[in-house]
Design a protein around this motif. Sequence first.
Motif, PDB file in Angstrom:
ATOM      1  N   ARG A 183     -43.189  52.428  68.068  1.00  0.00           N
ATOM      2  CA  ARG A 183     -44.115  52.781  67.254  1.00  0.00           C
ATOM      3  C   ARG A 183     -45.282  51.397  67.303  1.00  0.00           C
ATOM      4  O   ARG A 183     -46.295  50.891  66.473  1.00  0.00           O
ATOM      5  N   ARG A 227     -48.789  50.483  68.431  1.00  0.00           N
ATOM      6  CA  ARG A 227     -50.097  51.603  67.791  1.00  0.00           C
ATOM      7  C   ARG A 227     -51.608  50.618  68.844  1.00  0.00           C
ATOM      8  O   ARG A 227     -51.219  49.269  68.481  1.00  0.00           O
ATOM      9  N   ARG A 266     -51.034  52.553  75.203  1.00  0.00           N
ATOM     10  CA  ARG A 266     -52.371  53.496  74.156  1.00  0.00           C
ATOM     11  C   ARG A 266     -53.775  53.111  74.735  1.00  0.00           C
ATOM     12  O   ARG A 266     -54.023  52.268  75.983  1.00  0.00           O
TER      13      ARG A 266
END
Length: 318
Positions: free
Chosen positions: A225, A227, A312
């Motif tokens: 997860r 981010r 990311r």
Amino acid sequence: MPVLCASLLLLTSCARGAVDDGGDGQPPRAPLGITAVAGSATSVHVMWTRLSGGPEITRYEVCRGTTKAGEVPGDEHMVDITRLEPSTTYVFTVRARSTGGVLGPASREARATTPAAAADDARAPSRPGRASGRAVGSRAVRLAWGRSTDDRGVASYDIYQGGSKIHSVGGGRTTAVITGLRAGRRYAFTVRARDAAGNLSPASAAVRLTTAPGSDDGRGTAPTRFRATAHRADGAYYLDLSWVPPDADSVVTEYRIHLDGQPATSLVWGGTVPRTTASYSFYVGREAGVTHRVRIRAKLPDGTWGGFSPERTVTTGG
């Protein structure tokens, strides 16, 4: 300045000083992932990550403070340092020596405190309770077992692969993540408890596990997860990261952030360690419209680096 381990007369001492290049090429890099766990009142189990790339390693040298305490061949990555004093804190470093005789810089320091001595203790701990496990992708497994009992207390648990000891954890833990395995291979693991006097329990029942085929690049040990966003403050831009720690056998206290394909910074939690969601912000510059690629990995409790999170992409001022 870290203590550097050097081969001196009779190979018994470590001293502060420059890296020994032996007049023959570049020195090896400093070993990473060093950990130290007290195995008994008089021994400490020291582990590190084997070096890859660069010059071939012929041996690793382990220093206890300023004294050389042991060495192992270059294809090994652990050693038990014995003949220590009870109730004492020791500091260990590791250096690599290449086949050309070039001695590299010292690793970071790892500390371990031996427990108090147990006089006239000849009783071994009980056999660890039922052991179980599961594969974590293609390169790691997670083991768990029931606690052993001992009249003086369990100091550590030793994990064996076949007949070879491959890892140790403190007596308060009953799980371990074993990394550095091969894809699509079947392994058998057992666990033995050790008390402060060095008495070993019988081995647990064997846990037989098969790693996943193919390569998953360590994703099973990666933060999840993940981010990444950007914000502006006082004329500068910062990246705001959040993630869920990997499922390891203990809390993860250290991470490494890679920015645009290069290591950018390391995080070490010295206080309360996040167990569910972790977050961190760091400076990336003052220019708007700059696109960055970022990812993160965790240092696992066995001293190795886990897999990378997904990468990311973030643009400042976007």
